[in-house]
Scaffold this motif. Sequence first.
Motif, mmCIF file in Angstrom:
data_model
loop_
_atom_site.group_PDB
_atom_site.id
_atom_site.type_symbol
_atom_site.label_atom_id
_atom_site.label_comp_id
_atom_site.label_asym_id
_atom_site.label_seq_id
_atom_site.Cartn_x
_atom_site.Cartn_y
_atom_site.Cartn_z
ATOM 1 N N GLU A 42 25.634 11.063 17.096
ATOM 2 C CA GLU A 42 24.270 10.735 16.685
ATOM 3 C C GLU A 42 23.488 11.642 15.378
ATOM 4 O O GLU A 42 22.845 10.957 14.693
ATOM 5 C CB GLU A 42 23.171 10.715 17.979
ATOM 6 C CG GLU A 42 23.334 9.602 19.049
ATOM 7 C CD GLU A 42 22.462 9.754 20.086
ATOM 8 O OE1 GLU A 42 21.602 10.494 20.059
ATOM 9 O OE2 GLU A 42 22.600 8.596 20.814
ATOM 10 N N ALA A 43 23.811 12.770 15.356
ATOM 11 C CA ALA A 43 23.330 13.811 14.509
ATOM 12 C C ALA A 43 24.652 14.766 14.028
ATOM 13 O O ALA A 43 25.311 15.048 14.685
ATOM 14 C CB ALA A 43 22.135 14.393 14.830
ATOM 15 N N PRO A 44 24.358 14.979 12.586
ATOM 16 C CA PRO A 44 25.671 15.850 12.233
ATOM 17 C C PRO A 44 25.460 17.568 12.825
ATOM 18 O O PRO A 44 24.206 18.195 12.845
ATOM 19 C CB PRO A 44 25.260 16.048 10.681
ATOM 20 C CG PRO A 44 23.956 15.426 10.603
ATOM 21 C CD PRO A 44 23.640 14.828 11.504
ATOM 22 N N LEU A 45 26.492 18.051 13.086
ATOM 23 C CA LEU A 45 26.463 19.432 13.575
ATOM 24 C C LEU A 45 27.274 20.351 12.530
ATOM 25 O O LEU A 45 28.049 19.597 11.875
ATOM 26 C CB LEU A 45 27.161 19.314 14.859
ATOM 27 C CG LEU A 45 26.617 18.877 16.025
ATOM 28 C CD1 LEU A 45 27.219 19.081 17.331
ATOM 29 C CD2 LEU A 45 25.153 19.328 16.359
ATOM 30 N N THR A 46 26.978 21.409 12.622
ATOM 31 C CA THR A 46 27.469 22.293 11.535
ATOM 32 C C THR A 46 27.782 23.968 12.521
ATOM 33 O O THR A 46 27.542 23.984 13.522
ATOM 34 C CB THR A 46 26.820 22.688 10.052
ATOM 35 O OG1 THR A 46 27.991 23.250 9.522
ATOM 36 C CG2 THR A 46 25.530 23.152 10.369
#
Length: 306
Positions: free
Chosen positions: A56-60
């Motif tokens: 659902e959301a970008p991770l880094t």
Amino acid sequence: MKLRVTLVQRSSASRLQARDVTLTTDVTATVGEIARTLVRAGAGDPRLLPYATHREAPLTLRAEFPDKPTLILDAGDPIGTSGLSSGSSVEPVLEAAPGEGRRSRTPIAQLTVLDGSQAGVSFLAVQGENLIGRERGSRVELHDRSVSRRHAVLALRDGHVVLEDLGSANGIARIDQTGRAEPAHSIHLTGTSTVEIGAVRARIEVGPPAQRDQSLASSIPHLQSPHVDPVFTPDPIELPSPPDTPEPTRFPPDRDGGAPAHGGGVVPHNAVNDEPDLCRAFPVNHDRFVGRHSAHTAENDSDEAA
């Protein structure tokens, strides 16, 4: 490639745990893919698990180094050129809220979803083309059914941030101050703008003028220590002994004292000089020989007479 790093785990908001691990990955794998894998394996904040599972959301990754400042890696960069190296301490974080650290790539804009199942999720756009759509691996991955797989692209054109439609089914539109949607094929963005991508409304905030990003490497140049091969000492090999010299074959003489003949026969010897008597050993039919010679002579005489 293999990287030996210290992985940070949070059992709660204030309790940190660290353990040394070896990351084995392909050089083309992105930072975001590795961050999602680490969160599913138990690393980072447990509250990030829904984002890693449902994308659902970008991770880094936030990387801390012993000899340089903390670095916030870009989620879309391949791990081979992201700047992550062995000896660092890494923690999976949200790309839009990573905490303290310097970003490896300066964002040109931030897109925040305003409605739908991903309301409140923010995405960062960097230099180059940022794909928007439902396709996995998109820079801005939207899960709404009204969004095409490759819906639009957010890019920097001649110093201006532009949102361009890629021939999608539901198109893009700018939302004016009255809330009315104005469809367009290309939208030039300045400051803060509200747009509609398919049926999803989003707010796009254009950042400061983009700066040129520095190229980063994930390898550390070093000299490998010399390796000396040990001297090879072969085991002694015992050679086989030579075979014994065979004794000559000896045939028994006949009762008359003659030497044995070829094929098992006996060749009689001459009593005068003790030499083999070939006439006795191989008798000749003289009558037959003379008869053949007489017949041959008669044939020659008849031919001459004729």
